[in-house]
Scaffold this motif. Sequence first.
Motif: not given
Length: 186
Positions: A59, A61, A63, A68, A71
């Motif tokens: 997926y 994540e 931040s 990006e 994960m």
Amino acid sequence: MAKRVLKHAILGLLRKQDMSGYDITAEFTKEISQFWSAKHSQIYTELKKLLDEKLIEQYIEISGVKLERKMYKLTEEGKKELAQWLMHPEQIPETEKDTFALKVYFIQYIPEEKILPLFQDQLDQREQKLSELKSRYQLIFAQREEKMGLAADELGHYLVLTKAISREESYVDWLKKSIRFIRQKR
């Protein structure tokens, strides 16, 4: 048939928490490096296989505003696979790879004046590594072990670190005995 130990190492790391490929690679340069190694390229190849086998999921994540990170997380099937591997008794490997020991096996082809320096260099490196391991132990476990004991999630790390210390102590002892023996033979 090769067992794909890296597969299970990655599954174990992801059992602890979701991680990016970078995070997983970083773990292999920390504590895991005392007993197992993997290159960046091997890790990403294995992650692809694990995704294909549906043992992990990926997926994104977000931040900050734009950052990006891909994960990875363990699936239920991945948890089952890891549990099976963890419970399976492990056979002692035929041999542990030790390049220095291989060189020592062919010692008769090393010029005599180069033998002691070769052993001394190895002793210096092993003593340095032992010192680093003992410092790591002091930093992480010494006070906790004395005062409050170890938390359940620290037991594996503690056992592996103390094994690494014992391994290096044994190697240093063997090197010192070997140096004394070589000097006596001269």
